[in-house]
Design a protein around this motif. Sequence first.
Motif, PDB file in Angstrom:
ATOM      1  N   ARG A 112       0.869  -1.174   0.000  1.00  0.00           N
ATOM      2  CA  ARG A 112       0.000   0.000   0.000  1.00  0.00           C
ATOM      3  C   ARG A 112       0.911   1.230   0.000  1.00  0.00           C
ATOM      4  O   ARG A 112       1.868   1.302   0.765  1.00  0.00           O
ATOM      5  N   ARG A 113       0.576   2.204  -0.840  1.00  0.00           N
ATOM      6  CA  ARG A 113       1.449   3.366  -1.026  1.00  0.00           C
ATOM      7  C   ARG A 113       0.772   4.656  -0.598  1.00  0.00           C
ATOM      8  O   ARG A 113      -0.378   4.925  -0.949  1.00  0.00           O
ATOM      9  N   ALA A 114       1.524   5.450   0.151  1.00  0.00           N
ATOM     10  CA  ALA A 114       1.104   6.792   0.524  1.00  0.00           C
ATOM     11  C   ALA A 114       2.100   7.776  -0.081  1.00  0.00           C
ATOM     12  O   ALA A 114       3.270   7.434  -0.304  1.00  0.00           O
ATOM     13  N   TYR A 115       1.638   9.000  -0.352  1.00  0.00           N
ATOM     14  CA  TYR A 115       2.504   9.996  -0.979  1.00  0.00           C
ATOM     15  C   TYR A 115       2.563  11.248  -0.108  1.00  0.00           C
ATOM     16  O   TYR A 115       1.556  11.697   0.445  1.00  0.00           O
ATOM     17  N   VAL A 116       3.776  11.798  -0.020  1.00  0.00           N
ATOM     18  CA  VAL A 116       4.025  13.000   0.763  1.00  0.00           C
ATOM     19  C   VAL A 116       4.646  14.044  -0.152  1.00  0.00           C
ATOM     20  O   VAL A 116       5.564  13.722  -0.928  1.00  0.00           O
ATOM     21  N   GLU A 117       4.159  15.261  -0.102  1.00  0.00           N
ATOM     22  CA  GLU A 117       4.753  16.333  -0.905  1.00  0.00           C
ATOM     23  C   GLU A 117       6.058  16.795  -0.265  1.00  0.00           C
ATOM     24  O   GLU A 117       6.098  17.076   0.935  1.00  0.00           O
ATOM     25  N   VAL A 118       7.110  16.894  -1.072  1.00  0.00           N
ATOM     26  CA  VAL A 118       8.406  17.355  -0.552  1.00  0.00           C
ATOM     27  C   VAL A 118       8.269  18.763   0.001  1.00  0.00           C
ATOM     28  O   VAL A 118       8.708  19.061   1.118  1.00  0.00           O
ATOM     29  N   GLY A 119       7.647  19.657  -0.756  1.00  0.00           N
ATOM     30  CA  GLY A 119       7.382  21.009  -0.286  1.00  0.00           C
ATOM     31  C   GLY A 119       8.596  21.671   0.347  1.00  0.00           C
ATOM     32  O   GLY A 119       9.732  21.514  -0.113  1.00  0.00           O
ATOM     33  N   ASP A 120       8.356  22.391   1.428  1.00  0.00           N
ATOM     34  CA  ASP A 120       9.425  23.104   2.128  1.00  0.00           C
ATOM     35  C   ASP A 120       9.964  22.292   3.300  1.00  0.00           C
ATOM     36  O   ASP A 120      10.211  22.833   4.384  1.00  0.00           O
ATOM     37  N   PHE A 121      10.152  20.997   3.070  1.00  0.00           N
ATOM     38  CA  PHE A 121      10.740  20.164   4.113  1.00  0.00           C
ATOM     39  C   PHE A 121      12.088  20.719   4.551  1.00  0.00           C
ATOM     40  O   PHE A 121      12.392  20.781   5.742  1.00  0.00           O
ATOM     41  N   ALA A 122      12.921  21.128   3.606  1.00  0.00           N
ATOM     42  CA  ALA A 122      14.248  21.645   3.943  1.00  0.00           C
ATOM     43  C   ALA A 122      14.148  22.903   4.798  1.00  0.00           C
ATOM     44  O   ALA A 122      14.924  23.092   5.747  1.00  0.00           O
TER      45      ALA A 122
END
Length: 297
Positions: A280-290
């Motif tokens: 099962r796959r979930a997706y996370v936006e990279v966004g402003d992680f840094a």
Amino acid sequence: MTSRKTFGVVTARWPGIFASIAILGVSGPSHAATAADQLYERTLMTSADARCRLFKPAVGSALDAARAQARGATLRSGVSQNEVTALEARAHAKAGAASCGSKDLTTAADRVRKAFDGYSTMLRMAYPGDRATWQADRSVSATIAVWRLSQPSSFGRDRLVFGLSGRANDMLAVANFADNAQPYAARLVLRDTLRTQGPYLNARNAKGLAANAAPRNASRVFGAETRDDAPLTLLPTGAKTGLSFRFPREAGDALSRLDPREAATVEFVFTSRSGQDVVRRAYVEVGDFAAGRAFLR
């Protein structure tokens, strides 16, 4: 595209440029020239700080978080990765050519210091992206597990919170499965920046993040190092039980290097009744992680 607004700007005269140090928030239009200018100026000042030790650590970290946020805004505005790299190189060269004791640098540093003194004491910050938001929280507890940087996600009927937790900023995926299924492993799949020339942005305006995740043959895979019952304080809102998977610290560095528009994939691996693996796959936006990660410092 997510919009932005400048909350406060301090402009300092620098040899040949204006160093405009701004804190970005939510709403209002964002323009490529503005984002690129801010990235250049903040990179210049962080580079000068690294060489000349201009700021206390808290102020330097706040400036670096703003630099990372400007970098994300510049990429989201359509500027290519190569152009961003070239812009940053010019900023580093400009900072390297300045004398640490020059009047212009001292004046610029004083104004940056005043602009970011208050920002460096903030405990919480939100970093909206195109589709998701990172929530950053500097507060820590010696006894209670808390999220320091987190993004929620839903995949089917299942729910996930992904991010950094605790004093050690452990990278965790905490999931609640609607059918009480128990995955035996979890994997974090990120685009391999050494094997690719840029992100896979196949459908920015389509629903869902899956279209912006790199294919498996262009990715690095990080296996979870631990699997535990998740503390209540880390569970998705309303969930009573869930599992926590901890990923290697190296995965955080790899995620920080990605384009803010792309997606990271979290895979949960189950054993079916037939003995075959089911994912099962979930997706996370990279966004402003840094930027959020820099804010925590």
